[in-house]
Design a protein around this motif. Structure first.
Motif, PDB file in Angstrom:
ATOM      1  N   UNK A 122     -30.942   4.395  37.530  1.00  0.00           N
ATOM      2  CA  UNK A 122     -30.502   5.684  36.995  1.00  0.00           C
ATOM      3  C   UNK A 122     -29.239   6.212  37.665  1.00  0.00           C
ATOM      4  N   UNK A 123     -29.008   5.814  38.931  1.00  0.00           N
ATOM      5  CA  UNK A 123     -27.788   6.239  39.619  1.00  0.00           C
ATOM      6  C   UNK A 123     -26.641   5.310  39.218  1.00  0.00           C
ATOM      7  N   UNK A 171     -36.199   3.807  46.853  1.00  0.00           N
ATOM      8  CA  UNK A 171     -34.847   4.370  46.828  1.00  0.00           C
ATOM      9  C   UNK A 171     -33.854   3.405  46.195  1.00  0.00           C
ATOM     10  N   UNK A 172     -33.885   2.152  46.643  1.00  0.00           N
ATOM     11  CA  UNK A 172     -32.938   1.152  46.148  1.00  0.00           C
ATOM     12  C   UNK A 172     -33.040   0.990  44.637  1.00  0.00           C
ATOM     13  N   UNK A 210     -27.717   1.226  40.400  1.00  0.00           N
ATOM     14  CA  UNK A 210     -27.452   0.353  39.260  1.00  0.00           C
ATOM     15  C   UNK A 210     -27.493  -1.130  39.633  1.00  0.00           C
ATOM     16  N   UNK A 211     -27.028  -1.479  40.823  1.00  0.00           N
ATOM     17  CA  UNK A 211     -27.045  -2.877  41.243  1.00  0.00           C
ATOM     18  C   UNK A 211     -27.091  -2.938  42.763  1.00  0.00           C
ATOM     19  N   UNK A 257     -25.433  -0.062  31.247  1.00  0.00           N
ATOM     20  CA  UNK A 257     -26.790  -0.030  31.819  1.00  0.00           C
ATOM     21  C   UNK A 257     -27.781  -0.932  31.087  1.00  0.00           C
ATOM     22  N   UNK A 258     -27.607  -1.133  29.794  1.00  0.00           N
ATOM     23  CA  UNK A 258     -28.521  -2.024  29.068  1.00  0.00           C
ATOM     24  C   UNK A 258     -28.378  -3.459  29.546  1.00  0.00           C
ATOM     25  N   UNK A 259     -27.122  -3.890  29.751  1.00  0.00           N
ATOM     26  CA  UNK A 259     -26.884  -5.228  30.282  1.00  0.00           C
ATOM     27  C   UNK A 259     -27.385  -5.345  31.725  1.00  0.00           C
TER      28      UNK A 259
END
Length: 328
Positions: free
Chosen positions: A155-156, A211-212, A216-217, A279-281
């Motif tokens: 989400x971040x 948290x991690x 996003x990655x 984000x979908x990928x």
């Protein structure tokens, strides 16, 4: 197999948590002040109850089956200080977590040419690069024991690095790459002393992955390291990976499948930007990473591999000294 009585020092908490999922009687020596290797279970440990602390001075009274060393100090000093002469004759494993130092190809392993020891490496790369001499070697791929309920959300719109003391460890840990790339896109760091360089600080292992999972990655900037456990942990929760293409990582991460690997910082930057913008990928690649982690780095396989090595070294010791043979 029958439960064994195993002595092991606390060197790497995450790995210790994983290996002790093998149901044996594990003993962790402790000393006042908790010097290296002697902190026992550690604070708020999630290890099973059959992992027990024992004062170092009492270790010599244990009925042990197996000794596991993990550092030159364990192998060259600790075992001679706390084990009885009889215990020092027990089957011994040297678990090597690290890539060779000080030289990547010409470093002779501390346990090289010791026929009484089985040397276990955590990657094929490590076994290839260390000079192991004639010591018998095995490779057991990593695994992790983390909360199975943790799931990637991403989400971040920001990437995260998980490396302890990254600034002190410098170029080997990729601190310069982290500094370069975080000037160009949202990127933070977690781990010991990370708050001092603008990161989010140290987070206890039992809470770290919650948290991690929100980022996003995961970016692994390490230039020279064993396959980082942070990478396996992130894959396990379904997170895409961006990583420097060195050591074992190019054999694990496929570009566009599980994330991106490259030795070119510009390509790493492009991969990060793609994941931030798509984000979908990112979720698709994270799903692939989770499937790979379950297949290649799952706990059942890891425990089976360790039990097979335990059985092998016990059997070899019994064949050398049949008077003390025990059937497992």
């Amino acid at each position: 197999m029958q439960r064994l009585n195993i002595l092991i020092w606390h060197i790497h908490g995450a790995y210790l948590t994983a290996i002790t999922q093998a149901e044996h009687n594990w003993y962790l020596p402790v000393k006042p002040g908790a010097p290296e290797g002697y902190c026992g279970r550690g604070q708020d440990s999630s290890m099973p109850d059959y992992v027990r602390e024992i004062p170092a001075e009492d270790v010599k009274n244990l009925d042990l089956d197996l000794i596991i060393c993990q550092t030159p100090r364990n192998y060259q000093t600790d075992r001679f200080e706390i084990l009885s002469p009889e215990q020092r004759q027990l089957p011994t494993i040297y678990l090597e977590h690290n890539t060779p130092e000080p030289h990547p190809t010409d470093s002779r392993h501390p346990a090289a040419d010791d026929p009484a020891v089985t040397l276990v490496h955590v990657t094929n790369y490590n076994r290839l690069m260390w000079d192991n001499g004639q010591t018998p070697t095995r490779v057991i791929k990593h695994s992790v024991a983390i909360d199975p309920t943790v799931q990637y959300t991403g989400q971040h719109r920001e990437g995260i690095v998980v490396v302890n003391e990254i600034q002190r460890r410098g170029r080997m840990a990729g601190f310069d790459l982290f500094e370069q790339l975080r000037q160009q896109l949202p990127l933070t760091v977690a781990g010991m002393k990370s708050a001092e360089i603008g990161g989010i600080g140290e987070i206890h292992y039992t809470r770290l992955h919650h948290t991690v999972a929100q980022y996003r990655f995961l970016f692994s900037p390490m230039r020279y390291s064993s396959l980082p456990l942070a990478v396996i942990e992130a894959m396990t929760i379904g997170m895409p990976i961006v990583a420097v293409a060195t050591t074992e990582l190019p054999t694990v991460i496929q570009n566009g499948v599980h994330g991106f690997v490259s030795a070119d910082p510009a390509e790493l930057l492009a991969g990060m930007q793609f994941l931030l913008d798509n984000p979908t990928e990112a979720r698709r690649m994270g799903d692939n990473a989770r499937e790979l982690a379950a297949r290649e780095f799952g706990l059942p396989r890891f425990v089976d591999d360790w039990n097979a090595v335990f059985a092998e070294v016990i059997s070899q010791a019994s064949s050398v000294n049949p008077a003390n043979e025990v059937v497992y």
